[in-house]
Design a protein around this motif. Structure first.
Motif, short mmCIF file in Angstrom:
data_model
loop_
_atom_site.label_atom_id
_atom_site.label_comp_id
_atom_site.label_asym_id
_atom_site.label_seq_id
_atom_site.Cartn_x
_atom_site.Cartn_y
_atom_site.Cartn_z
N ILE A 380 -119.88 -70.16 -47.49
CA ILE A 380 -119.17 -69.13 -46.71
C ILE A 380 -118.06 -68.55 -47.59
N PRO A 381 -117.65 -67.29 -47.35
CA PRO A 381 -116.66 -66.68 -48.23
C PRO A 381 -115.22 -67.08 -47.92
N SER A 382 -114.95 -67.49 -46.69
CA SER A 382 -113.59 -67.90 -46.35
C SER A 382 -113.64 -68.78 -45.11
N LEU A 383 -112.51 -69.41 -44.84
CA LEU A 383 -112.44 -70.31 -43.68
C LEU A 383 -112.63 -69.56 -42.37
N SER A 384 -112.44 -68.23 -42.40
CA SER A 384 -112.55 -67.50 -41.14
C SER A 384 -114.01 -67.40 -40.66
N TRP A 385 -114.95 -67.88 -41.47
CA TRP A 385 -116.33 -67.94 -40.98
C TRP A 385 -116.59 -69.19 -40.13
N LEU A 386 -115.63 -70.11 -40.12
CA LEU A 386 -115.74 -71.26 -39.21
C LEU A 386 -115.72 -70.74 -37.78
N GLY A 387 -116.56 -71.29 -36.93
CA GLY A 387 -116.57 -70.88 -35.53
C GLY A 387 -117.20 -69.51 -35.34
N TYR A 388 -117.57 -68.86 -36.42
CA TYR A 388 -118.13 -67.50 -36.38
C TYR A 388 -119.61 -67.57 -36.76
N LEU A 389 -119.85 -68.16 -37.93
CA LEU A 389 -121.24 -68.40 -38.35
C LEU A 389 -121.71 -69.68 -37.67
N HIS A 390 -122.73 -69.59 -36.84
CA HIS A 390 -123.22 -70.83 -36.22
C HIS A 390 -124.71 -70.80 -36.03
#
Ligand code: NIG
Ligand code: FE
Length: 412
Positions: A380-390
């Motif tokens: 993933i490119p950054s931590l902001s994909w946590l909870g977003y990419l699932h």
């Protein structure tokens, strides 16, 4: 593969809690450092430096992980991963409206106990190692595993031996949860007596568990019963944790006051004074988003209480065949965010450093000098994909003790 114990991971975009100190989550420093070299020797992180300063020479195993996020392996402080049997039909009935508490009367935990007792040691070992491997492939490098589906001396000892066997391959932390349910056909006071006088001393003597846990609930054990069990556990030198306030509130706070708990888990029906007491005693509240989601509970109220007292929390899957058949920390993060609105940077801290502290560990949960080199590489490119990419597993690589045990990059 070079068998040297010197490894360097270069061009790493490192995201890690900066310290293992039990700080309020609002103060916990989260490092976000692009293009770093993680220098690892003898299974430990020695230093994190800019890639341009990476050591060179043939003695180094070099891994180039550009375009990915590099994080400490996830830590699971609460699982019931050793069991046999199948409760899928019970789960579907629950979806149709049957209550979990009612299911305990006919099946529930005791249905799993029956199937677990009937399974051989090798079967249980195989099942457990399968699940631990599923966790590992998804980036969970340390995991607590409870007994609790044996519910008599012999069977609980057997489950702890099965967990002990898994320790050869996994960083598994064993917890004795003899007090998980009241076994069928036995007087509860006799079983409690057995736990106190026979099982806990034998576990201690054989060094088969680090923690003792009790399920305190109207369908589990009462507060005075838990007090007797924890009293003996504390005297024997076990670390303590508890299933608290999962289905209703009770006066378990007296136990928090009396004993040093590493963590207290579930907490859906906790009140403000309970959370205050936990934080004042350096006890980590553990939220279990998947269980709440499965049972139709809410962790948001408890989360708000934690924020109100400027505290901290860990998360975990609570993986078990009844209320959370989901062996994935990534999934717990996703549900914590989507279903309950917990911020992703907090969920990341909750699944790493605070989860480590819930197990009284400071050697895991961060990528900092002297931490165990348990490291995951996320696509993933950054931590902001946590909870977003699932719905997918983003883990590309896993390092355990500095060894690259999983590499899913460039899979044809
Ligand atoms: O954490 N609360 C008790 N134990 C598990 C459920 C176990 C089961 O239903 O088999 C839990 O939710
Ligand atoms: Fe549990």
């Amino acid at each position: 593969m070079n068998l040297s114990s010197k490894t360097v991971i270069v061009h790493a975009h490192v995201v890690t809690p900066a310290t293992t100190d039990l700080l309020p989550i609002s103060d916990m420093p989260l490092l976000d450092l692009p293009d770093q070299a993680i220098i690892i020797e003898d299974g430990q992180v020695q230093a994190v430096v800019p890639s341009s300063e990476a050591p060179v020479g043939n003695e180094w195993n070099v891994y180039d992980v550009r375009h990915s996020i590099v994080a400490p392996g996830f830590v699971e402080p609460h699982t019931h991963s050793v069991f046999a049997g199948d409760r899928s039909m019970e789960f579907h009935s629950r979806i149709q409206g049957e209550a979990y508490a009612d299911q305990q009367k006919k099946g529930g935990i005791n249905a799993t106990v029956e199937a677990t007792r009937a399974a051989s040691d090798d079967e249980l070992s195989m099942h457990l190692q399968y699940w631990l491997n599923v966790f590992l492939c998804q980036g969970t490098t340390s995991i607590e595993v409870k007994s609790g589906y044996g519910l008599c001396h012999e069977q609980e000892m057997r489950l702890l031996r099965v967990i002990h066997r898994a320790k050869q391959k996994y960083d598994a932390v064993a917890t004795y949860l003899g007090a998980h349910a009241i076994p069928r056909g036995v007087r509860r006071e006799d079983y409690i007596e057995e736990m106190i006088t026979e099982t806990m001393p034998a576990i201690k003597e054989n060094n088969l568990a680090s923690f003792v846990d009790v399920f305190i609930s109207s369908v589990g054990y009462t507060v005075p019963e838990a007090d007797a069990i924890f009293g003996k556990a504390f005297e024997l030198g076990f670390q303590l944790k508890a299933h608290l306030w999962e289905m209703e509130h009770d006066d378990s706070r007296v136990l928090l006051e009396k004993y040093p708990f590493a963590c207290i888990d579930h907490l859906e029906f906790a009140q403000e004074e309970d959370i205050q007491m936990a934080i004042s005693k350096n006890t980590v509240p553990v939220l279990l988003p998947l269980t709440a989601w499965h049972l139709g509970y809410n962790i948001r109220d408890t989360y708000n209480l934690i924020k109100q007292v400027d505290g901290y929390y860990a998360i975990s899957t609570d993986f078990n065949p009844g209320t959370s058949f989901a062996p994935s920390t990534w999934q717990a993060i996703t549900v914590g965010h989507i279903a309950y609105g917990l911020p992703v940077h907090e969920l990341f801290l909750a699944a790493t450093v605070y989860a480590a502290r819930a197990l009284n560990r400071t050697d895991i949960g961060t990528i900092t000098p002297r931490s165990r080199a348990d490291i995951i590489v996320l696509g993933i490119p950054s931590l902001s994909w946590l909870g977003y990419l699932h719905g997918i597993n983003p883990v590309e690589m896993v390092f355990v003790n500095g060894n690259n045990v999983i590499d899913r990059r460039n899979v044809e």
